[in-house]
Design a protein around this motif. Structure first.
Motif, PDB file in Angstrom:
ATOM      1  N   HIS A 137     -10.444  -3.671  -1.299  1.00 51.98           N
ATOM      2  CA  HIS A 137     -10.170  -2.251  -1.162  1.00 51.98           C
ATOM      3  C   HIS A 137     -10.324  -1.842   0.302  1.00 51.98           C
ATOM      4  O   HIS A 137     -11.256  -2.265   0.968  1.00 51.98           O
ATOM      5  CB  HIS A 137     -11.166  -1.475  -2.016  1.00 51.98           C
ATOM      6  CG  HIS A 137     -11.000  -0.002  -1.915  1.00 51.98           C
ATOM      7  ND1 HIS A 137      -9.919   0.652  -2.460  1.00 51.98           N
ATOM      8  CD2 HIS A 137     -11.755   0.934  -1.329  1.00 51.98           C
ATOM      9  CE1 HIS A 137     -10.035   1.941  -2.211  1.00 51.98           C
ATOM     10  NE2 HIS A 137     -11.138   2.141  -1.518  1.00 51.98           N
TER      11      HIS A 137
ATOM     12  N   THR B 209      -8.405  12.864   5.543  1.00 53.34           N
ATOM     13  CA  THR B 209      -8.216  13.369   4.197  1.00 53.34           C
ATOM     14  C   THR B 209      -9.209  12.620   3.341  1.00 53.34           C
ATOM     15  O   THR B 209      -9.156  11.394   3.301  1.00 53.34           O
ATOM     16  CB  THR B 209      -6.818  13.021   3.664  1.00 53.34           C
ATOM     17  OG1 THR B 209      -5.880  13.381   4.656  1.00 53.34           O
ATOM     18  CG2 THR B 209      -6.551  13.732   2.354  1.00 53.34           C
TER      19      THR B 209
ATOM     20  N   ASP C 233       0.853  -1.176   0.000  1.00 51.55           N
ATOM     21  CA  ASP C 233       0.000   0.000   0.000  1.00 51.55           C
ATOM     22  C   ASP C 233       0.881   1.215   0.000  1.00 51.55           C
ATOM     23  O   ASP C 233       1.999   1.185   0.507  1.00 51.55           O
ATOM     24  CB  ASP C 233      -0.840   0.056   1.272  1.00 51.55           C
ATOM     25  CG  ASP C 233      -1.965  -0.924   1.214  1.00 51.55           C
ATOM     26  OD1 ASP C 233      -2.464  -1.187   0.104  1.00 51.55           O
ATOM     27  OD2 ASP C 233      -2.344  -1.442   2.275  1.00 51.55           O
TER      28      ASP C 233
ATOM     29  N   VAL D  81      -1.724  13.299  -6.988  1.00 48.42           N
ATOM     30  CA  VAL D  81      -1.031  12.049  -6.720  1.00 48.42           C
ATOM     31  C   VAL D  81       0.478  12.227  -6.785  1.00 48.42           C
ATOM     32  O   VAL D  81       1.229  11.583  -6.071  1.00 48.42           O
ATOM     33  CB  VAL D  81      -1.431  10.933  -7.716  1.00 48.42           C
ATOM     34  CG1 VAL D  81      -2.631  10.197  -7.180  1.00 48.42           C
ATOM     35  CG2 VAL D  81      -1.705  11.513  -9.083  1.00 48.42           C
TER      36      VAL D  81
ATOM     37  N   GLU E  93     -10.796  12.953  -0.510  1.00 47.38           N
ATOM     38  CA  GLU E  93     -10.966  13.652  -1.773  1.00 47.38           C
ATOM     39  C   GLU E  93     -11.524  12.693  -2.801  1.00 47.38           C
ATOM     40  O   GLU E  93     -11.136  11.531  -2.829  1.00 47.38           O
ATOM     41  CB  GLU E  93      -9.633  14.211  -2.282  1.00 47.38           C
ATOM     42  CG  GLU E  93      -8.922  15.179  -1.343  1.00 47.38           C
ATOM     43  CD  GLU E  93      -9.722  16.463  -1.054  1.00 47.38           C
ATOM     44  OE1 GLU E  93     -10.649  16.777  -1.831  1.00 47.38           O
ATOM     45  OE2 GLU E  93      -9.425  17.130  -0.042  1.00 47.38           O
TER      46      GLU E  93
ATOM     47  N   GLU F 241      -7.854   8.845   3.983  1.00 48.87           N
ATOM     48  CA  GLU F 241      -6.867   8.409   4.960  1.00 48.87           C
ATOM     49  C   GLU F 241      -7.179   9.098   6.281  1.00 48.87           C
ATOM     50  O   GLU F 241      -7.561  10.264   6.312  1.00 48.87           O
ATOM     51  CB  GLU F 241      -5.446   8.781   4.520  1.00 48.87           C
ATOM     52  CG  GLU F 241      -5.010   8.190   3.182  1.00 48.87           C
ATOM     53  CD  GLU F 241      -4.980   6.659   3.159  1.00 48.87           C
ATOM     54  OE1 GLU F 241      -4.997   6.032   4.240  1.00 48.87           O
ATOM     55  OE2 GLU F 241      -4.962   6.093   2.048  1.00 48.87           O
TER      56      GLU F 241
ATOM     57  N   HIS G 279      -8.874   1.199   3.601  1.00 53.20           N
ATOM     58  CA  HIS G 279      -8.241   2.483   3.917  1.00 53.20           C
ATOM     59  C   HIS G 279      -7.349   2.320   5.135  1.00 53.20           C
ATOM     60  O   HIS G 279      -7.226   1.221   5.662  1.00 53.20           O
ATOM     61  CB  HIS G 279      -9.329   3.532   4.155  1.00 53.20           C
ATOM     62  CG  HIS G 279     -10.220   3.694   2.986  1.00 53.20           C
ATOM     63  ND1 HIS G 279      -9.809   4.303   1.816  1.00 53.20           N
ATOM     64  CD2 HIS G 279     -11.489   3.290   2.762  1.00 53.20           C
ATOM     65  CE1 HIS G 279     -10.789   4.280   0.950  1.00 53.20           C
ATOM     66  NE2 HIS G 279     -11.831   3.666   1.493  1.00 53.20           N
TER      67      HIS G 279
ATOM     68  N   ASP H 115     -12.766   7.946  -8.210  1.00 54.47           N
ATOM     69  CA  ASP H 115     -11.825   7.331  -7.270  1.00 54.47           C
ATOM     70  C   ASP H 115     -11.874   8.133  -5.995  1.00 54.47           C
ATOM     71  O   ASP H 115     -12.187   9.317  -6.031  1.00 54.47           O
ATOM     72  CB  ASP H 115     -10.384   7.444  -7.794  1.00 54.47           C
ATOM     73  CG  ASP H 115     -10.104   6.427  -8.860  1.00 54.47           C
ATOM     74  OD1 ASP H 115     -10.823   5.410  -8.892  1.00 54.47           O
ATOM     75  OD2 ASP H 115      -9.175   6.669  -9.647  1.00 54.47           O
ATOM     76  N   HIS H 116     -11.525   7.501  -4.907  1.00 55.30           N
ATOM     77  CA  HIS H 116     -11.492   8.288  -3.697  1.00 55.30           C
ATOM     78  C   HIS H 116     -10.231   8.049  -2.891  1.00 55.30           C
ATOM     79  O   HIS H 116      -9.642   6.985  -2.913  1.00 55.30           O
ATOM     80  CB  HIS H 116     -12.718   8.031  -2.831  1.00 55.30           C
ATOM     81  CG  HIS H 116     -12.919   6.601  -2.505  1.00 55.30           C
ATOM     82  ND1 HIS H 116     -13.527   5.723  -3.370  1.00 55.30           N
ATOM     83  CD2 HIS H 116     -12.578   5.879  -1.427  1.00 55.30           C
ATOM     84  CE1 HIS H 116     -13.562   4.523  -2.820  1.00 55.30           C
ATOM     85  NE2 HIS H 116     -12.980   4.582  -1.643  1.00 55.30           N
ATOM     86  N   THR H 117      -9.807   9.092  -2.225  1.00 52.22           N
ATOM     87  CA  THR H 117      -8.655   9.035  -1.336  1.00 52.22           C
ATOM     88  C   THR H 117      -9.203   9.272   0.052  1.00 52.22           C
ATOM     89  O   THR H 117      -9.802  10.309   0.299  1.00 52.22           O
ATOM     90  CB  THR H 117      -7.676  10.180  -1.637  1.00 52.22           C
ATOM     91  OG1 THR H 117      -7.442  10.207  -3.029  1.00 52.22           O
ATOM     92  CG2 THR H 117      -6.391   9.996  -0.866  1.00 52.22           C
TER      93      THR H 117
ATOM     94  N   LEU I 228       0.758   5.654   0.519  1.00 49.01           N
ATOM     95  CA  LEU I 228      -0.010   6.860   0.797  1.00 49.01           C
ATOM     96  C   LEU I 228       0.944   8.020   0.882  1.00 49.01           C
ATOM     97  O   LEU I 228       2.154   7.840   0.972  1.00 49.01           O
ATOM     98  CB  LEU I 228      -0.827   6.697   2.083  1.00 49.01           C
ATOM     99  CG  LEU I 228      -0.138   6.383   3.403  1.00 49.01           C
ATOM    100  CD1 LEU I 228       0.471   7.631   3.998  1.00 49.01           C
ATOM    101  CD2 LEU I 228      -1.167   5.837   4.375  1.00 49.01           C
ATOM    102  N   GLN I 229       0.404   9.233   0.805  1.00 48.91           N
ATOM    103  CA  GLN I 229       1.243  10.426   0.778  1.00 48.91           C
ATOM    104  C   GLN I 229       1.128  11.190   2.091  1.00 48.91           C
ATOM    105  O   GLN I 229       0.034  11.395   2.582  1.00 48.91           O
ATOM    106  CB  GLN I 229       0.772  11.365  -0.339  1.00 48.91           C
ATOM    107  CG  GLN I 229       0.623  10.721  -1.679  1.00 48.91           C
ATOM    108  CD  GLN I 229       1.726  11.110  -2.619  1.00 48.91           C
ATOM    109  OE1 GLN I 229       2.412  12.101  -2.373  1.00 48.91           O
ATOM    110  NE2 GLN I 229       1.910  10.347  -3.672  1.00 48.91           N
TER     111      GLN I 229
END
Lengths: 138, 138
Positions: free
Chosen positions: A86, B125, A66, B71, B127, A127, A88, A123-125, A68-69
């Motif tokens: 999928h 977060t 995985d 990204v 988005e 975190e 998180h 798409d979704h982010t 992440l930023q």
DNA sequence: TCTATACTGGTAATCATTATCAGTCACGCC
DNA sequence: GGCGTGACTGATAATGATTACCAGTATAGA
């Protein structure tokens, strides 16, 4: 990018690939490419920074890791539960401990929002970052 | 970082500050600092890149602008609805059009997840990126 | 007008990540 | 076991966004 790594070409198993994977397997927490590189070097392993980046990327492409930023744009990696599903993350911003969480709720919400505004291919982010119980106790 | 901009020091209103703000006000879409800078320069304005970064950051600090990361780690900005309220974004990855969406659902979910795993101080977060109706029609 | 100091902007420095490319090595084949 | 192909490696240079510096400038209050 660096050629197609997951195309028809067959992959080779190399010492360095194993190193990166093993190193990542050591901890639960997300780690940056730079960190993995430093750790390996500190252990006396001979490996290049580019190689570390390449293998981390490969792992992500293969769905085995995985990523992440962080807020300042650094990419973090960690081996992914066998869960192809999928999911998180709930990350402790102090110790890096990470819980994989399932987000049926969010998925549904995302779909609703998309539909509501006429968007598709959404798409979704998602975190979550906080402080874990242990870090609070300390 | 660059000293404290939102401390006791009183702020001055400058030509450059206005430029950045006005430029950002022109469009609905999120734009990068580099983009804003180029646009201004293209219009013949005299302004420095550092200054653009500073003002964008100030706007974010003041809660007058929203920011999010692509990204590949680039920061994007746009003027924020007067909504001081917490909200999320649904961004068209093709044209950049952005909808501000309210996420009571997600907030609740995030809190539940945090509580479930013993986390506190949880930020989230969230988005959403997709393709908007117009871009699909085209 | 005068002054203190916040603001500006060109330039250099950071820092993570990616591209290059010659050398190396894994693996299928004989 | 020896060979040859081409995937893999890794040192280094390049990229690209962002930030730090700092001397010069301009704003707001006296």
């Amino acid at each position: 990018m660096d050629a197609v790594r997951n195309g028809k070409k067959r992959l080779r198993s190399t010492r360095q690939g194993g190193l990166v994977r093993d190193q990542l397997a050591l901890g639960e927490a997300f780690r940056s490419a730079q960190t993995v590189f430093s750790e390996l070097r500190a252990q006396g392993e001979v490996i290049g920074l580019s190689t570390v980046y390449r293998h981390l990327q490969s792992l992500v492409d293969a769905g085995e890791a995985d990523t992440l930023q962080t807020v300042d744009g650094e990419a973090l990696y960690r081996l992914c539960g066998q869960t192809a599903r999928h999911h998180h993350h709930l990350v402790c911003r102090q110790c890096g401990r990470t819980e994989e969480i399932e987000g049926r709720g969010v998925e549904r919400w995302a779909e609703q929002m998309a539909a509501l505004h006429g968007f598709t291919d959404v798409d979704h982010t998602v975190e979550l970052m906080g402080r874990c119980a242990e870090c609070i106790a300390r």
